[in-house]
Design a protein around this motif. Structure first.
Motif, short mmCIF file in Angstrom:
data_model
loop_
_atom_site.label_atom_id
_atom_site.label_comp_id
_atom_site.label_asym_id
_atom_site.label_seq_id
_atom_site.Cartn_x
_atom_site.Cartn_y
_atom_site.Cartn_z
N TYR A 1 0.83 -1.21 0.00
CA TYR A 1 0.00 0.00 0.00
C TYR A 1 0.86 1.26 0.00
N ASP A 2 0.54 2.20 -0.88
CA ASP A 2 1.23 3.49 -0.95
C ASP A 2 0.25 4.59 -0.58
N PRO A 3 0.45 5.26 0.57
CA PRO A 3 -0.49 6.29 1.02
C PRO A 3 -0.42 7.60 0.24
N LYS A 4 0.51 7.73 -0.69
CA LYS A 4 0.62 8.92 -1.55
C LYS A 4 0.67 10.22 -0.74
N ASP A 5 1.57 10.28 0.22
CA ASP A 5 1.82 11.48 1.02
C ASP A 5 0.63 11.97 1.84
N LYS A 6 -0.27 11.10 2.17
CA LYS A 6 -1.38 11.48 3.05
C LYS A 6 -1.17 10.86 4.42
N LYS A 7 -1.73 11.49 5.43
CA LYS A 7 -1.71 10.92 6.77
C LYS A 7 -2.63 9.70 6.73
N VAL A 8 -2.21 8.60 7.36
CA VAL A 8 -2.96 7.36 7.34
C VAL A 8 -3.33 6.96 8.76
N TYR A 9 -4.63 6.77 9.01
CA TYR A 9 -5.11 6.23 10.28
C TYR A 9 -5.43 4.76 10.00
N VAL A 10 -4.93 3.86 10.83
CA VAL A 10 -5.09 2.44 10.60
C VAL A 10 -5.96 1.84 11.69
N ILE A 11 -6.99 1.08 11.27
CA ILE A 11 -7.93 0.47 12.21
C ILE A 11 -8.13 -1.00 11.86
N CYS A 12 -8.43 -1.82 12.88
CA CYS A 12 -8.80 -3.22 12.67
C CYS A 12 -9.94 -3.52 13.64
N GLN A 13 -10.05 -4.74 14.10
CA GLN A 13 -11.14 -5.06 15.03
C GLN A 13 -10.83 -4.65 16.46
N SER A 14 -9.59 -4.95 16.93
CA SER A 14 -9.25 -4.68 18.33
C SER A 14 -8.08 -3.74 18.52
N GLY A 15 -7.28 -3.55 17.48
CA GLY A 15 -6.11 -2.69 17.59
C GLY A 15 -4.79 -3.43 17.42
N MET A 16 -4.82 -4.75 17.41
CA MET A 16 -3.58 -5.52 17.30
C MET A 16 -3.06 -5.55 15.86
N ARG A 17 -3.91 -5.90 14.91
CA ARG A 17 -3.47 -5.94 13.50
C ARG A 17 -3.13 -4.53 13.00
N SER A 18 -3.91 -3.55 13.44
CA SER A 18 -3.64 -2.19 12.98
C SER A 18 -2.29 -1.70 13.51
N LYS A 19 -1.93 -2.11 14.70
CA LYS A 19 -0.63 -1.71 15.25
C LYS A 19 0.50 -2.31 14.40
N ARG A 20 0.35 -3.57 14.03
CA ARG A 20 1.36 -4.21 13.16
C ARG A 20 1.43 -3.51 11.81
N ALA A 21 0.25 -3.23 11.23
CA ALA A 21 0.20 -2.57 9.93
C ALA A 21 0.80 -1.17 10.00
N ALA A 22 0.50 -0.45 11.08
CA ALA A 22 1.03 0.90 11.24
C ALA A 22 2.55 0.89 11.31
N LYS A 23 3.10 -0.09 12.00
CA LYS A 23 4.56 -0.19 12.09
C LYS A 23 5.17 -0.50 10.72
N MET A 24 4.52 -1.35 9.95
CA MET A 24 5.01 -1.64 8.60
C MET A 24 5.01 -0.37 7.74
N LEU A 25 3.90 0.38 7.80
CA LEU A 25 3.78 1.60 7.01
C LEU A 25 4.80 2.65 7.47
#
Length: 103
Positions: A54-78
């Motif tokens: 995923y390429d956010p194209k210079d935009k701020k990205v808020y990441v959400i999942c069901q509980s916060g665990m997957r989104s935390k992993r995804a946020a770290k990757m991004l």
């Protein structure tokens, strides 16, 4: 270099409601089935397994999942790919705003 030790800022779901705007992207990293069952209007579904592409194209990205665990992993990757990213703590389980179903 990839590292799980880069800290990622986070917001609560109520803070998300105040901050989300046209200059930001809300990325929902749940499975397509979870996403279809109910998501925040305007959210983009990119499952955790596809976040690396995923390429956010210079935009701020808020990441959400069901509980916060997957989104935390995804946020770290991004973040490791130099994205301006914020994790949403508590995920959809904590979201009290309106949701929409379907794609």
């Amino acid at each position: 270099m990839f590292s799980f030790f880069n800290s990622v800022p986070s917001v609560t779901t109520s803070e998300l409601e105040e901050k989300i705007n046209k200059n930001a992207v809300l990325l929902d990293v749940r499975t397509p089935r979870e996403f279809r069952s109910g998501h925040i209007r305007g959210a983009k579904n990119v499952p955790l397994s596809e976040v690396g592409n995923y390429d956010p194209k210079d935009k701020k990205v808020y990441v959400i999942c069901q509980s916060g665990m997957r989104s935390k992993r995804a946020a770290k990757m991004l973040k490791n790919n130099d994205a301006d990213v914020v994790n949403v703590r508590g995920g959809m389980s904590a979201w009290t705003g309106r949701t929409v179903q379907g794609k």
